[in-house]
Design an enzyme around this catalytic site. Structure first.
Site, PDB file in Angstrom:
ATOM      1  N   GLY A 181      37.262  46.662  35.099  1.00 22.05           N
ATOM      2  CA  GLY A 181      37.543  46.919  36.535  1.00 22.05           C
ATOM      3  C   GLY A 181      37.181  45.531  37.127  1.00 22.05           C
ATOM      4  O   GLY A 181      36.320  44.536  36.410  1.00 22.05           O
ATOM      5  N   CYS A 182      37.302  44.973  38.372  1.00 22.79           N
ATOM      6  CA  CYS A 182      36.900  43.739  38.803  1.00 22.79           C
ATOM      7  C   CYS A 182      35.612  43.565  39.029  1.00 22.79           C
ATOM      8  O   CYS A 182      34.884  42.658  38.853  1.00 22.79           O
ATOM      9  CB  CYS A 182      37.892  43.605  40.177  1.00 22.79           C
ATOM     10  SG  CYS A 182      37.804  44.818  41.201  1.00 22.79           S
ATOM     11  N   TYR A 183      34.947  44.751  39.657  1.00 19.30           N
ATOM     12  CA  TYR A 183      33.580  44.407  40.115  1.00 19.30           C
ATOM     13  C   TYR A 183      32.802  44.507  38.527  1.00 19.30           C
ATOM     14  O   TYR A 183      31.870  43.493  38.464  1.00 19.30           O
ATOM     15  CB  TYR A 183      32.879  45.541  40.823  1.00 19.30           C
ATOM     16  CG  TYR A 183      33.257  45.497  42.143  1.00 19.30           C
ATOM     17  CD1 TYR A 183      33.072  44.603  42.985  1.00 19.30           C
ATOM     18  CD2 TYR A 183      34.068  46.475  42.817  1.00 19.30           C
ATOM     19  CE1 TYR A 183      33.477  44.427  44.208  1.00 19.30           C
ATOM     20  CE2 TYR A 183      34.378  46.560  44.212  1.00 19.30           C
ATOM     21  CZ  TYR A 183      33.975  45.317  45.077  1.00 19.30           C
ATOM     22  OH  TYR A 183      34.412  45.572  46.168  1.00 19.30           O
TER      23      TYR A 183
END
EC number: 1.2.1.38
Lengths: 344, 344, 344, 344
Positions: free
Chosen positions: D147-149
C-alpha cells in the site's frame, strides 16, 4: 555532445537539467552561476543523488572551449551580455530570454526597457519556433528560443495565418499562464498566499511578448499589423492556455479547419490537434513538450476560437530549447523529449 | 421578513444561509429539500452550532402561507416547476436558476435543452440585475436572478454599451470561473485530482448564458446581435473574471472611460471601479458582494479591455439574490451584505 | 472604544481591519506603519471603498492619548520594543507576537534568538487564551495574544490535561498550518511555485511555540515537562489542524471523553465539539473564530487522538485578539466575531 | 516481456501506462477493463497520439497465454477475484490492491469488510516491499504490491525497527496523502470545491493499512504489537508524507542514526537519505519512484522524528509495481523508472 548551462537556479534552468540528464546524445558538461559555487542539489534538493554537479563561475573562454553548446537560462539583459561574450567563439548558443528575438532593435527600449544587443547579433540570431523555422534552425549557431506565450499563440495561429483565412486586424489572444513563468526570485506578488485562490490579469497591453508575436505573424501574413494580447496568472505551477479569437474571412466549418491543422502539423511529433468537440486542458501536457490544439468555428458570429496549450517550462522554454538543439545537431527532433505528460 | 429557502444543499443555498442567518431584517423561516429530512449541519458541518435547522419536505401551500419570500436555489427545470407551483400564491419568489431569465421561450429548447415555463410566468418575471433594473425590481413579485457569468459581463459592458461607444459586433467575452459554480453533485469532471493544476475551456460557443447576455445587451443597444463568449474553469473555489474585448467607435482614452464608469456606478454600493493602471483580481472580492472593474483602452489597436470580477456565489448568485430581496422589500440595498472580502 | 492598529500590512493586521471595521463597539481610530504613509487600500486593494484610511507614522504619545487600545500586529522583537514604549501610558495593549508570552525570560534567547523585554513587562502580561484565562484577561492592561499553533493545541489538550487523564510524558502534537502564517514578506520558501503541490515539515523540534505550549500545559498539570511538536506547511492560505496523540492513564471511551469536552466548553461560543465519529476539517472554520474539536480513543493502543482546527488568522491571531479586547472592555465576548465560516 | 494491465482507468493504471510505455524491456501487450471497450485516450486525453490502444474485455485465458505478467490495478475485492482466475495459469501476477497483503485471513473481515481470497493464494503471495524482500520477490509468481501509506511508513521505520533501537509500543505514524489516492470515481467527498483549501483527517484508527503496517513491523521486531496510524488528505494531487514518532531506547544522536539509514539503504537506487538538518518535501519526489527520508532525534524528549515521503502513484503504487516486475524478471531494478522528479 557536451552542453553548458548558465542560470540553473531558475525554473527554466532546472528543467534543462531534468531533460538533458536523461538525454541520449547530449550530456551536461558544466553548470554555471553568478551566485555561490555549490552543488546544485542544495538549490534543488529533488536532484539529490541524481545530479550533484557543482555550480561554477562563468568563464566564457573555458566554456566555449570545452562545450559544444551553451544554454542561457538567464534573465533578459544578463543573457544579452553573455551572448556578446560567446559570439563568434565557435560554440553554439541557445538563449531562452527575449534578448535575441526581436529584429527591430528599437523595440527593446519600448517593450523591454533596456538597450538591445548589437545589430550583428540580432541579425544572425534565428528565431527557434521549431515547427516553422526548421530549415534555418538546422544551420543556426545563435538561436533565440521563443517566449512561452508566443509559442502557444503562434502554433495556434500559424495554419490560418499562413493560409490567410482570417481578417488580419481581428486577432485577440487571451492568454493564461501558471506561476512558474514568473521565476524563482522572491517577490510579494508571487507569494503563495497572494496567488492561491486568485486569478489576476497583468501587464495589460504592455507585455513584452506582444512585439514578438506580431513580428512572426507579419512574416506569415504581411497584412497583420497588431494584435490584442492579454496575460493572466492561473494558480497552478505549470501550463499556458492561449484562447485565441479571429474573424474568419469566409464561412468555414470546424471540421475543415481541423483538417487543415492536422495536415499542417502532420509529422511534427509535438503538436497534437484534438478532434471535433474536444479541447485540450493544460494538465494534459504537463511535464511534456506537447502543444495541443482545439478549434471551434462559430457560424453565429463568424469567429474561430483556437485553444492552444503548452507546459510553459517545456515547450514554452527548456523543452523547445532542447528540441532546437536536437535540430541544430542533426539529431532526431524528439531525442530526450519523449516524456509522457504527468497526469493527474 | 421571513424567508424560505429551497435547495440548501448546493453551494448557492449554503451561501444564502450564510448571508440570511446574519441579516438584520430577513430571517430564515424554513429550509427545504427533495432529499432526506435532516439537520442541514449534517450536510454542512461548518454550520454546527450556528444554524441547525432541519431540512423539511417542500409543501408549497404551507410555505406560501408562512413565508414572505422564497428563494429557489434549485437546478434549472426543477426551479421552473417550483415557480409554477408558487405563482400567484401571494409569496415573492426569487429564482437563482436560469428558468425565468429568457423572454424568448424558444431559446430554452436551443440552449437549455428543456421546455420553458409558461408564457405568463416568463412575462411577469423581472431580470434582477440590481444596478440596472432597480425600478422594476422594486415592484417585482417574481424575480429571475441573473447568472454568474452574465452578472460579471453585463456590469462590465453596461456603461459603454448604453452610451453606444463600441462597435456592436465586436464584443468578445473571455470568462473564467472558480469550480463552485459547477455545484456539489459528484462527477468525474469536477474531482479534485482532475481540476487541480489544471485549466479547462468548456461549452465553447454553447454556454446557456450566451442568450442571457445577448438579450440584455440588445435591450441596451439594439444594434447588438451576438457576442462571442467562452468559459474556462480556474482551479479555485470562488471567483469569476470576465476579460472583455470591444472595439471603440472612436479614440477614447482610459481616463475618460474610467470617469464614465465611476459616474455610472456612483451611489451603487457594490460596484467598485479601479483607478488607471490597476486591475482587480478575483481574490479581492472573495466572500463579498462586490463587482470590481478595471479598464484599459489601447490606442495601438483601438480596443478597450474591460476586466470585471465577482464572487460567483455572492454577486453571481446568493449575494445578488439578497440584494434584490432588499430592493423588493424596500430595505437598504446593502443590508446583510456588508461583509468585507476575505483576503488573503 | 477606539483602537489603533500597528502593522496593518501583514496578514494579521489586515484581518484586524476586516473584523474591527464591522465591530459594533470598537472602531478603528488610526493605523500605523514603519513604512510608507499611504492609504492602506494601496497595500490591500480589496479594501478599496470600504476602508481607505491612510497609514501614518508610529507616534506613541499621540496614539496613547487618542486611543483606548492598541493592537500590535508587528513581528517579534519589533513588538517588544513597541510594548516598552506604550507601557504605563494608560492605553491597553494587545500584542499578537510572541514577545510577551513566555514567563521565563531565558527562553527568549533559546527559542526566539533575541533578548526578552524587561521583567516587569513579562510579569504583568496576561496570556490571552480566552476560554481559560477569562478572569485574568478581564483585568489585563497588557495582553500576550497566544500563538496560532498553541491556540489549537492547548484548546484541544486542556480538558484531559486539567483532569489529569493522560500520561504526562506522552504528548505528541503533529501540527499543520496554511501558508498565511508565514506572513507577507517575500521569500523564496513561500513562493507559489515552491509551496503549491507541496507539503513540507519545518523547524523540526525547534519551533518557538514549543515553550509556549509547555508553559501552559505545566500550569494545568505540573507533571508535564515537555512535548514533541512538529509543524508542517499545507498548501492552503488559511487553517491549522493539530493532530494530537496522548496515552490515556486508564481505559476511557470516546463517548465519555466527548462528554467531558462538551461540558468543559459549554457556554464558550467559539469552541465546537463534534459528535462521535465526526472530525472537523480546516475549511469548516475558514474566516471564522471557531475552534472545532474531534476525538477518538483507541482501545487497541490506549491512545487518544485529538483533532483541533482553527483559522490561523482568526482564532489563531486577529480573531482571538478581538475576543480578548471584548473581554477586557466588558463587552459580549463574541461582539464583531459572529461571521459564519466561508464554505466552500 | 509482455505485460497486460487490468484496470487502466484509475490513476494507478494510468501511471502504469506512463511507465511501461517508455520501459526498455517490458512492453504493454494489452489493456483491459470491465467497462466500455474504447481507446484509452478517450479516458485519458493526455495519451492522445502517444498510446492509443483500445481497452478490451478481460479474457483470463487469452491474457495468461499471451502475456508474461499481468498488473491488476483494480479495487480490492475485484482484484481478489481476478487473482483467483489467474492463479496457476503460468502468468506472473502483481496485484496493486490490498487483497494479497495480509497473511491473517481473518483480518480482511475486520479491516476490509469483505472475505479474503483462499488460503493457498494468501500463502503464496509475496509482499513486495522491494528494498526489504528482494530475495523472495526474485522468485515470486504472485506479488502483493504494498500500500502507499505502508511503503512510506515501513521504509522510514525499517532501520530502527530491525536494529531494535526503539520502544516497541511507542510508534505513532501521522500520515498525509494527496488526493489521487482516492481514485477517479466520482464522490462528493473528493470534489474540487470540497478539498481545495481544506485539510481533513479520515478513517481515524480504522484505516485498512494498519494491519499491513503492523504485520511487517512485527516480522522485523516481534515485540511490536500495534501502532497508532492517522491519515489526512492534503490538497495536492500526488504525494505522501509520513511523519513518524518513536521513543528511542537509548540516547542516540541524529548523525549516528543518519549513518545507520545511509548504510542500510546504500545501493538501493530509490531511497535517498537527507543530510542532517534537512527534510524532504513531497514535491521533491513528484512523478518519480524515490522515497526520501529525513531524521531528527530530540534529546529533550528522547523521541526520534522520521519523515518519509513518496509519490503515492509511483513508489506508492505503479512505480514500485514495476520495480518489483524488474526484480521478478531479473532486470536492472531501476529499468524504466529513472524519471527525475518534476520540480516545481
Amino acid at each position: 555532445m557536451k552542453a553548458a548551462i548558465i542560470g540553473t537556479t531558475g525554473y527554466g534552468g532546472g528543467e534543462l537539467i531534468r531533460i538533458l540528464e536523461n538525454h541520449p546524445y547530449i550530456s551536461i558538461h558544466s553548470i554555471h552561476t553568478t551566485r555561490d559555487e555549490k552543488p546544485v542539489s542544495e538549490e534543488y534538493p529533488h536532484l539529490t543523488g541524481i545530479f550533484d554537479k557543482v555550480l561554477t563561475k562563468i568563464e566564457t573562454e573555458k566554456i566555449a572551449e570545452e562545450a559544444d553548446i551553451v544554454f542561457l537560462a538567464t534573465p533578459s539583459k544578463v543573457s544579452g551580455k553573455l551572448v556578446e561574450s560567446f559570439f563568434n567563439k565557435g560554440i553554439k548558443v541557445i538563449d531562452l530570454s527575449g534578448d535575441l528575438r526581436l529584429k527591430d532593435a528599437s523595440a527593446y527600449k519600448a517593450w523591454y526597457k533596456h538597450e538591445p544587443v548589437g545589430a550583428p547579433i540580432l541579425n544572425e540570431a534565428i528565431y527557434g519556433l521549431s515547427e516553422w523555422n526548421r530549415e534555418q534552425i538546422m544551420n543556426a549557431n545563435l538561436l533565440a528560443n521563443p517566449g512561452c506565450y508566443p509559442t502557444a499563440a503562434l502554433l495556434g495561429l500559424a495554419p490560418v495565418l499562413t493560409e490567410k483565412l482570417v481578417e488580419s486586424n481581428s486577432i485577440i489572444i487571451d492568454a493564461k499562464s501558471g506561476v512558474s513563468g514568473a521565476g524563482r526570485s522572491p517577490s510579494m506578488g508571487t507569494l503563495y498566499a497572494e496567488l492561491n485562490e486568485n486569478f489576476k490579469i497583468y501587464k495589460v497591453n504592455e507585455h513584452q511578448h506582444i512585439p514578438e508575436i506580431e513580428q512572426q505573424l507579419s512574416l506569415w501574413n504581411g497584412d497583420v499589423v497588431n494584435v490584442t494580447f492579454s496575460t493572466h496568472l492561473i494558480p497552478v505551477t505549470r501550463g499556458i492556455m492561449a484562447t485565441i479569437y479571429v474573424h474568419l474571412k469566409e464561412d468555414l466549418d470546424t471540421l475543415r479547419l481541423l483538417d487543415l491543422y492536422k495536415e499542417t502539423y502532420d509529422g511534427h511529433p509535438f503538436v497534437r490537434v484534438r478532434k471535433n468537440g474536444v479541447f485540450p486542458s493544460i494538465k494534459e501536457v504537463k511535464g511534456s513538450n506537447y502543444c495541443d490544439i482545439g478549434l471551434h468555428a462559430d457560424s453565429r458570429t463568424g469567429r474561430l476560437t483556437i485553444v492552444s496549450v503548452i507546459d510553459n517550462l517545456m515547450k514554452g522554454a527548456a523543452g523547445q530549447a532542447v528540441q532546437n538543439a536536437n535540430i541544430m545537431f542533426g539529431l532526431k527532433e524528439s531525442s530526450g523529449l519523449e516524456m509522457i505528460p504527468l497526469y493527474p
